[in-house]
Design a protein around this motif. Structure first.
Motif, PDB file in Angstrom:
ATOM      1  N   PRO A   2       0.817  -1.229   0.000  1.00  0.00           N
ATOM      2  CA  PRO A   2       0.000   0.000   0.000  1.00  0.00           C
ATOM      3  C   PRO A   2       0.847   1.274   0.000  1.00  0.00           C
ATOM      4  O   PRO A   2       1.878   1.349   0.663  1.00  0.00           O
ATOM      5  CB  PRO A   2      -0.805  -0.117   1.304  1.00  0.00           C
ATOM      6  CG  PRO A   2       0.026  -0.978   2.197  1.00  0.00           C
ATOM      7  CD  PRO A   2       0.738  -1.945   1.295  1.00  0.00           C
ATOM      8  N   LEU A   3       0.393   2.262  -0.758  1.00  0.00           N
ATOM      9  CA  LEU A   3       1.056   3.558  -0.836  1.00  0.00           C
ATOM     10  C   LEU A   3       0.182   4.640  -0.216  1.00  0.00           C
ATOM     11  O   LEU A   3      -1.041   4.585  -0.292  1.00  0.00           O
ATOM     12  CB  LEU A   3       1.349   3.926  -2.295  1.00  0.00           C
ATOM     13  CG  LEU A   3       2.317   3.053  -3.078  1.00  0.00           C
ATOM     14  CD1 LEU A   3       2.387   3.537  -4.519  1.00  0.00           C
ATOM     15  CD2 LEU A   3       3.696   3.046  -2.453  1.00  0.00           C
ATOM     16  N   ASP A   4       0.839   5.627   0.366  1.00  0.00           N
ATOM     17  CA  ASP A   4       0.149   6.813   0.873  1.00  0.00           C
ATOM     18  C   ASP A   4       0.455   7.955  -0.089  1.00  0.00           C
ATOM     19  O   ASP A   4       1.369   8.754   0.134  1.00  0.00           O
ATOM     20  CB  ASP A   4       0.627   7.133   2.291  1.00  0.00           C
ATOM     21  CG  ASP A   4      -0.117   8.323   2.894  1.00  0.00           C
ATOM     22  OD1 ASP A   4      -1.024   8.852   2.222  1.00  0.00           O
ATOM     23  OD2 ASP A   4       0.221   8.727   4.022  1.00  0.00           O
ATOM     24  N   THR A   5      -0.274   8.004  -1.198  1.00  0.00           N
ATOM     25  CA  THR A   5       0.032   8.965  -2.258  1.00  0.00           C
ATOM     26  C   THR A   5      -0.273  10.409  -1.866  1.00  0.00           C
ATOM     27  O   THR A   5       0.031  11.331  -2.618  1.00  0.00           O
ATOM     28  CB  THR A   5      -0.755   8.616  -3.534  1.00  0.00           C
ATOM     29  OG1 THR A   5      -2.140   8.490  -3.213  1.00  0.00           O
ATOM     30  CG2 THR A   5      -0.257   7.314  -4.128  1.00  0.00           C
ATOM     31  N   GLY A   6      -0.871  10.610  -0.711  1.00  0.00           N
ATOM     32  CA  GLY A   6      -1.119  11.972  -0.241  1.00  0.00           C
ATOM     33  C   GLY A   6       0.120  12.625   0.340  1.00  0.00           C
ATOM     34  O   GLY A   6       0.115  13.819   0.624  1.00  0.00           O
ATOM     35  N   HIS A   7       1.193  11.836   0.517  1.00  0.00           N
ATOM     36  CA  HIS A   7       2.424  12.378   1.085  1.00  0.00           C
ATOM     37  C   HIS A   7       3.633  11.914   0.276  1.00  0.00           C
ATOM     38  O   HIS A   7       3.671  10.775  -0.201  1.00  0.00           O
ATOM     39  CB  HIS A   7       2.599  11.928   2.540  1.00  0.00           C
ATOM     40  CG  HIS A   7       1.499  12.384   3.451  1.00  0.00           C
ATOM     41  ND1 HIS A   7       0.329  11.660   3.614  1.00  0.00           N
ATOM     42  CD2 HIS A   7       1.382  13.496   4.237  1.00  0.00           C
ATOM     43  CE1 HIS A   7      -0.451  12.305   4.472  1.00  0.00           C
ATOM     44  NE2 HIS A   7       0.156  13.416   4.859  1.00  0.00           N
ATOM     45  N   THR A   8       4.571  12.818   0.118  1.00  0.00           N
ATOM     46  CA  THR A   8       5.836  12.484  -0.540  1.00  0.00           C
ATOM     47  C   THR A   8       6.974  12.736   0.438  1.00  0.00           C
ATOM     48  O   THR A   8       6.825  13.494   1.399  1.00  0.00           O
ATOM     49  CB  THR A   8       6.048  13.332  -1.807  1.00  0.00           C
ATOM     50  OG1 THR A   8       5.785  14.710  -1.506  1.00  0.00           O
ATOM     51  CG2 THR A   8       5.134  12.876  -2.926  1.00  0.00           C
ATOM     52  N   THR A   9       8.094  12.105   0.185  1.00  0.00           N
ATOM     53  CA  THR A   9       9.230  12.216   1.102  1.00  0.00           C
ATOM     54  C   THR A   9      10.314  13.109   0.523  1.00  0.00           C
ATOM     55  O   THR A   9      10.305  13.451  -0.664  1.00  0.00           O
ATOM     56  CB  THR A   9       9.832  10.824   1.394  1.00  0.00           C
ATOM     57  OG1 THR A   9      10.523  10.363   0.224  1.00  0.00           O
ATOM     58  CG2 THR A   9       8.742   9.828   1.766  1.00  0.00           C
ATOM     59  N   SER A  10      11.266  13.446   1.371  1.00  0.00           N
ATOM     60  CA  SER A  10      12.365  14.318   0.954  1.00  0.00           C
ATOM     61  C   SER A  10      13.284  13.645  -0.060  1.00  0.00           C
ATOM     62  O   SER A  10      14.086  14.307  -0.713  1.00  0.00           O
ATOM     63  CB  SER A  10      13.186  14.725   2.180  1.00  0.00           C
ATOM     64  OG  SER A  10      13.686  13.581   2.850  1.00  0.00           O
ATOM     65  N   THR A  11      13.175  12.320  -0.201  1.00  0.00           N
ATOM     66  CA  THR A  11      14.028  11.593  -1.144  1.00  0.00           C
ATOM     67  C   THR A  11      13.332  11.347  -2.484  1.00  0.00           C
ATOM     68  O   THR A  11      13.712  10.462  -3.236  1.00  0.00           O
ATOM     69  CB  THR A  11      14.465  10.246  -0.542  1.00  0.00           C
ATOM     70  OG1 THR A  11      13.305   9.502  -0.139  1.00  0.00           O
ATOM     71  CG2 THR A  11      15.365  10.446   0.654  1.00  0.00           C
ATOM     72  N   CYS A  12      12.292  12.129  -2.761  1.00  0.00           N
ATOM     73  CA  CYS A  12      11.560  12.039  -4.033  1.00  0.00           C
ATOM     74  C   CYS A  12      10.871  10.690  -4.207  1.00  0.00           C
ATOM     75  O   CYS A  12      10.930  10.064  -5.280  1.00  0.00           O
ATOM     76  CB  CYS A  12      12.490  12.301  -5.218  1.00  0.00           C
ATOM     77  SG  CYS A  12      13.284  13.916  -5.194  1.00  0.00           S
ATOM     78  N   THR A  13      10.241  10.232  -3.162  1.00  0.00           N
ATOM     79  CA  THR A  13       9.461   9.001  -3.241  1.00  0.00           C
ATOM     80  C   THR A  13       8.068   9.253  -2.684  1.00  0.00           C
ATOM     81  O   THR A  13       7.833  10.236  -1.988  1.00  0.00           O
ATOM     82  CB  THR A  13      10.106   7.860  -2.430  1.00  0.00           C
ATOM     83  OG1 THR A  13      10.235   8.267  -1.068  1.00  0.00           O
ATOM     84  CG2 THR A  13      11.461   7.484  -2.978  1.00  0.00           C
ATOM     85  N   VAL A  14       7.175   8.331  -3.004  1.00  0.00           N
ATOM     86  CA  VAL A  14       5.845   8.354  -2.416  1.00  0.00           C
ATOM     87  C   VAL A  14       5.924   7.630  -1.077  1.00  0.00           C
ATOM     88  O   VAL A  14       6.565   6.581  -0.962  1.00  0.00           O
ATOM     89  CB  VAL A  14       4.827   7.652  -3.335  1.00  0.00           C
ATOM     90  CG1 VAL A  14       3.439   7.685  -2.715  1.00  0.00           C
ATOM     91  CG2 VAL A  14       4.815   8.305  -4.709  1.00  0.00           C
ATOM     92  N   LEU A  15       5.301   8.191  -0.068  1.00  0.00           N
ATOM     93  CA  LEU A  15       5.317   7.550   1.249  1.00  0.00           C
ATOM     94  C   LEU A  15       4.478   6.277   1.191  1.00  0.00           C
ATOM     95  O   LEU A  15       3.386   6.274   0.641  1.00  0.00           O
ATOM     96  CB  LEU A  15       4.748   8.497   2.305  1.00  0.00           C
ATOM     97  CG  LEU A  15       4.876   8.054   3.765  1.00  0.00           C
ATOM     98  CD1 LEU A  15       6.335   8.053   4.204  1.00  0.00           C
ATOM     99  CD2 LEU A  15       4.054   8.962   4.675  1.00  0.00           C
ATOM    100  N   TRP A  16       5.011   5.185   1.711  1.00  0.00           N
ATOM    101  CA  TRP A  16       4.231   3.953   1.751  1.00  0.00           C
ATOM    102  C   TRP A  16       3.941   3.538   3.180  1.00  0.00           C
ATOM    103  O   TRP A  16       4.641   3.921   4.115  1.00  0.00           O
ATOM    104  CB  TRP A  16       4.916   2.821   0.992  1.00  0.00           C
ATOM    105  CG  TRP A  16       6.340   2.543   1.361  1.00  0.00           C
ATOM    106  CD1 TRP A  16       6.803   1.872   2.439  1.00  0.00           C
ATOM    107  CD2 TRP A  16       7.501   2.925   0.611  1.00  0.00           C
ATOM    108  NE1 TRP A  16       8.161   1.803   2.430  1.00  0.00           N
ATOM    109  CE2 TRP A  16       8.622   2.443   1.310  1.00  0.00           C
ATOM    110  CE3 TRP A  16       7.696   3.631  -0.592  1.00  0.00           C
ATOM    111  CZ2 TRP A  16       9.919   2.633   0.859  1.00  0.00           C
ATOM    112  CZ3 TRP A  16       8.994   3.815  -1.031  1.00  0.00           C
ATOM    113  CH2 TRP A  16      10.082   3.329  -0.313  1.00  0.00           C
TER     114      TRP A  16
END
Length: 288
Positions: free
Chosen positions: A190-204
């Protein structure tokens, strides 16, 4: 007669495995080189035209309150390019040094290189300003990255666990199983596409279990090679165990690097670990 037939089958299997591996390496070398060059040109063009959007208020997966660990967007981009560069460089080195060596370890190592190359997908988030958007595009980016991060440590585990002569005839099948398992696990994660991380990824989601899984694979890989070293009285297996652990540490660090010190440390560990591991594997087959 049966013994002679078995020897012929094993020799034929070795030839097929080497041919398959070398073809895979050549194809991957071309693909990864073209991907690296294309990404470099796009990033350079976007940098001069103002087409790169740095993040604002994103989540840092590793946050250390020290000046040396200050967040740097440029360090993230550098880390992505180090991993992208590792793919063609290491594939070329493996092809030249192991061209005629029936090493299943480097056969599965191709999966690790694919995992490294998949990190270049992270560049799409700042290039297309996907930081706070929800679309199929950003979901695809997130899924590909997580598939690669499952594939990389799993490939090194397979290299340790399924590299014996008993598995030589099933090498291609095991490699396909490796790819399928990584893809299925990545797609289901599962991904949490409402948040992104400082490393240019989608938060999972389930980040702690995911990290524990990676550490478990890392420990299992080291243990298998360490036991092999003890059983076979082979110092090269122990050197390979140490090298592969350093390599994985560098890879994990580069995946999480959002400051210069982590990017630099990850690069050093990745390069040194790859050198130690591949040299040890080469020595195993040279003296066997």
């Amino acid at each position: 007669m049966l013994h002679f037939t078995k020897i012929k089958v094993l020799c034929y299997s070795n030839i097929m495995t080497i041919k398959t591996r070398n073809r895979l390496l050549i194809a991957f070398l071309i693909l990864s080189s073209l991907t690296l060059i294309t990404n470099a040109l796009i990033v350079i063009w976007a940098a001069f035209s103002g087409g790169i959007t740095p993040p604002e208020g994103v989540i840092r997966t590793i946050s250390i309150s020290l000046p040396a660990f200050k967040y740097s967007f440029h360090a993230v981009i550098a880390s992505v390019f180090v991993l992208s560069l590792a793919a063609p460089v290491l594939s070329f080195i493996i092809f030249k040094r192991f061209e005629k060596t029936p090493s299943l370890e480097v056969f599965f190592f191709c999966g690790f290189l694919i995992g490294c190359l998949s990190e270049c997908m992270r560049l799409l988030i700042p290039l297309f300003d996907l930081w706070k958007t929800y679309s199929i595009f950003i979901v695809a980016v997130g899924k590909i990255v997580i598939c690669g991060r499952i594939l990389a440590p799993l490939s090194l585990f397979f290299a340790a666990a399924f590299s014996g002569t008993d598995y030589r005839q099933d090498a291609e099948r095991n490699f396909m199983i490796l790819i399928i398992v990584a893809i299925v696990m990545g797609l289901l994660f599962p991904l949490d596409t409402g948040h992104t991380t400082s490393t240019c990824t989608v938060l999972w989601s389930f980040r702690t279990p995911f990290m524990l899984m990676k550490l478990g694979l890392m420990a299992a890989t080291f243990s298998i090679l360490a036991v092999e070293s003890h059983v076979k009285n082979s110092p090269d297996h122990l050197k390979a165990a140490i090298g592969i652990t350093i390599l994985e540490a560098g890879y994990f660090m580069l995946c999480s690097a959002d400051c210069y010190i982590l990017a630099a440390a990850g690069t050093v560990l990745l390069v040194y670990g790859a050198y130690r591991y591949l040299t040890s594997i080469h020595n195993m087959y040279m003296w066997s």
